[in-house]
Structures are given as C-alpha cells and as structure tokens.
Motif scaffolding. Structure first.
Motif, PDB file in Angstrom:
ATOM      1  N   SER A  20      -7.986  -6.091  -6.106  1.00 48.04           N
ATOM      2  CA  SER A  20      -7.953  -6.058  -4.943  1.00 48.04           C
ATOM      3  C   SER A  20      -8.459  -4.752  -4.065  1.00 48.04           C
ATOM      4  N   LEU A  21      -9.108  -3.535  -5.187  1.00 45.52           N
ATOM      5  CA  LEU A  21      -9.988  -2.548  -4.530  1.00 45.52           C
ATOM      6  C   LEU A  21     -11.412  -2.988  -3.735  1.00 45.52           C
ATOM      7  N   VAL A  22     -11.981  -4.071  -4.897  1.00 47.92           N
ATOM      8  CA  VAL A  22     -12.848  -4.615  -4.707  1.00 47.92           C
ATOM      9  C   VAL A  22     -12.834  -5.072  -2.808  1.00 47.92           C
ATOM     10  N   GLY A  23     -11.373  -6.042  -2.725  1.00 48.63           N
ATOM     11  CA  GLY A  23     -11.058  -6.294  -1.431  1.00 48.63           C
ATOM     12  C   GLY A  23     -11.342  -5.522  -0.258  1.00 48.63           C
ATOM     13  N   GLN A  24     -10.810  -4.674  -1.119  1.00 50.13           N
ATOM     14  CA  GLN A  24     -10.376  -3.200   0.148  1.00 50.13           C
ATOM     15  C   GLN A  24     -11.902  -2.794   0.798  1.00 50.13           C
ATOM     16  N   LEU A  25     -12.674  -2.621  -0.558  1.00 51.82           N
ATOM     17  CA  LEU A  25     -13.799  -2.335   0.383  1.00 51.82           C
ATOM     18  C   LEU A  25     -14.429  -2.935   1.331  1.00 51.82           C
ATOM     19  N   LEU A  26     -14.621  -4.272   1.183  1.00 47.64           N
ATOM     20  CA  LEU A  26     -15.160  -4.930   1.258  1.00 47.64           C
ATOM     21  C   LEU A  26     -14.621  -5.791   3.063  1.00 47.64           C
ATOM     22  N   SER A  27     -13.307  -4.761   3.003  1.00 49.23           N
ATOM     23  CA  SER A  27     -12.459  -5.234   4.379  1.00 49.23           C
ATOM     24  C   SER A  27     -13.454  -5.010   5.508  1.00 49.23           C
ATOM     25  N   SER A  28     -14.426  -3.845   5.919  1.00 48.09           N
ATOM     26  CA  SER A  28     -14.637  -3.418   6.735  1.00 48.09           C
ATOM     27  C   SER A  28     -16.194  -4.587   7.038  1.00 48.09           C
ATOM     28  N   VAL A  37      -8.655 -11.703   3.991  1.00 50.39           N
ATOM     29  CA  VAL A  37      -7.116 -11.828   4.109  1.00 50.39           C
ATOM     30  C   VAL A  37      -6.158 -11.600   2.873  1.00 50.39           C
ATOM     31  N   SER A  38      -5.205 -11.557   2.890  1.00 51.96           N
ATOM     32  CA  SER A  38      -4.415 -11.405   2.069  1.00 51.96           C
ATOM     33  C   SER A  38      -2.327 -11.861   2.571  1.00 51.96           C
ATOM     34  N   LYS A  39      -1.951 -12.470   1.942  1.00 53.45           N
ATOM     35  CA  LYS A  39      -1.074 -13.261   2.147  1.00 53.45           C
ATOM     36  C   LYS A  39       0.234 -12.215   0.537  1.00 53.45           C
ATOM     37  N   GLU A  40       1.518 -12.310   1.501  1.00 54.42           N
ATOM     38  CA  GLU A  40       2.301 -11.027   0.609  1.00 54.42           C
ATOM     39  C   GLU A  40       3.333 -12.091  -0.134  1.00 54.42           C
ATOM     40  N   LEU A  41       3.389 -12.540  -1.467  1.00 55.71           N
ATOM     41  CA  LEU A  41       4.380 -12.794  -1.626  1.00 55.71           C
ATOM     42  C   LEU A  41       5.697 -12.355  -2.393  1.00 55.71           C
ATOM     43  N   VAL A  51      30.960  -5.850 -13.197  1.00 54.73           N
ATOM     44  CA  VAL A  51      30.354  -4.140 -14.291  1.00 54.73           C
ATOM     45  C   VAL A  51      28.608  -3.684 -14.105  1.00 54.73           C
ATOM     46  N   LEU A  52      28.597  -4.878 -13.221  1.00 51.54           N
ATOM     47  CA  LEU A  52      26.277  -4.361 -13.458  1.00 51.54           C
ATOM     48  C   LEU A  52      26.256  -4.814 -11.647  1.00 51.54           C
ATOM     49  N   ARG A  53      25.884  -4.984 -10.980  1.00 54.88           N
ATOM     50  CA  ARG A  53      25.159  -4.990  -9.918  1.00 54.88           C
ATOM     51  C   ARG A  53      23.520  -4.250  -9.844  1.00 54.88           C
ATOM     52  N   TYR A  54      23.129  -5.574  -9.526  1.00 53.91           N
ATOM     53  CA  TYR A  54      21.669  -4.874  -9.683  1.00 53.91           C
ATOM     54  C   TYR A  54      20.847  -5.783  -8.505  1.00 53.91           C
ATOM     55  N   ASP A  55      19.529  -4.961  -7.652  1.00 53.48           N
ATOM     56  CA  ASP A  55      18.801  -5.774  -6.579  1.00 53.48           C
ATOM     57  C   ASP A  55      17.386  -5.447  -6.341  1.00 53.48           C
ATOM     58  N   LEU A  56      16.881  -6.046  -6.813  1.00 55.23           N
ATOM     59  CA  LEU A  56      15.084  -5.709  -7.045  1.00 55.23           C
ATOM     60  C   LEU A  56      14.653  -6.368  -5.399  1.00 55.23           C
ATOM     61  N   ASP A  57      13.417  -5.631  -5.161  1.00 52.07           N
ATOM     62  CA  ASP A  57      12.504  -5.987  -4.591  1.00 52.07           C
ATOM     63  C   ASP A  57      10.783  -6.035  -4.213  1.00 52.07           C
ATOM     64  N   LEU A  58      11.097  -6.862  -4.864  1.00 51.97           N
ATOM     65  CA  LEU A  58       9.255  -7.515  -5.722  1.00 51.97           C
ATOM     66  C   LEU A  58       8.169  -7.986  -4.658  1.00 51.97           C
ATOM     67  N   HIS A  59       7.321  -7.198  -4.562  1.00 48.85           N
ATOM     68  CA  HIS A  59       6.145  -7.451  -3.238  1.00 48.85           C
ATOM     69  C   HIS A  59       4.649  -7.814  -4.054  1.00 48.85           C
ATOM     70  N   ILE A  60       4.194  -8.460  -4.104  1.00 48.82           N
ATOM     71  CA  ILE A  60       2.696  -8.633  -4.417  1.00 48.82           C
ATOM     72  C   ILE A  60       1.778  -9.558  -3.204  1.00 48.82           C
ATOM     73  N   ARG A  61       0.976  -8.984  -2.667  1.00 45.02           N
ATOM     74  CA  ARG A  61      -0.076  -9.007  -2.070  1.00 45.02           C
ATOM     75  C   ARG A  61      -1.130  -9.603  -2.812  1.00 45.02           C
ATOM     76  N   LEU A  62      -2.097 -10.622  -2.515  1.00 39.97           N
ATOM     77  CA  LEU A  62      -2.845 -11.650  -3.130  1.00 39.97           C
ATOM     78  C   LEU A  62      -3.749 -12.247  -1.794  1.00 39.97           C
TER      79      LEU A  62
END
Length: 80
Positions: A20-28, A37-41, A51-62
């Motif tokens: 991903s870092l190489v992709g950022q460097l080559l974006s110019s 070009v990135s897609k987000e999952l 007694v337990l409540r959770y809410d997770l929010d996970l994002h991956i950009r490929l």
C-alpha cells in the motif's frame, strides 16, 4: 525461523502495508494509475446481548500493488 500462525499474520500485514505504501508513492505516476486504484471493503458486526453490546467497524482498502505485496509476503513465508 519457526513457522506458526503469528509469523504468517505478521508477514501478511507487513506485505500489505508495504504494498500500500508503494501504491501511495506511485499514485502520482499517470502511466501506473491502474495499479493504484483502491477499493474499500467494510464489515460492521454488532450485537446486543443484554449484558454485552459491541459494535465494530472494520475497513480495508486494497489496491493491486497491495495485493502484489500480499502475494510477495506469502512467497516469503513459504521460503522460511
């Protein structure tokens, strides 16, 4: 080096971040724009169990270079 699950996960994360870092460097570079070009999952699991409540929010950009970094990480892991 001993092969185990922790080593595999660590190498995969390093490969994905490096790609991903190489992709950022080559974006110019206009000729390589198709590689960056990135897609987000996203995944949003949540539950309320009284007694337990959770809410997770996970994002991956490929992007294609990130996937190539992941493939290189698998190759490196198999060579260990």
């Amino acid at each position: 080096m001993k092969k185990n699950t922790f080593t595999l996960i660590l190498i995969l994360i390093v490969g994905l971040v490096a790609g991903s870092l190489v992709g950022q460097l080559l974006s110019s570079v206009p000729a390589l724009s198709f590689l960056t070009v990135s897609k987000e999952l996203s995944w949003r699991p949540k539950a309320d169990l009284l007694v337990l409540r959770y809410d997770l929010d996970l994002h991956i950009r490929l992007n294609l270079i990130g996937i190539l970094g992941l493939a290189a990480a698998v190759w490196i892991y198999r060579k260990l």
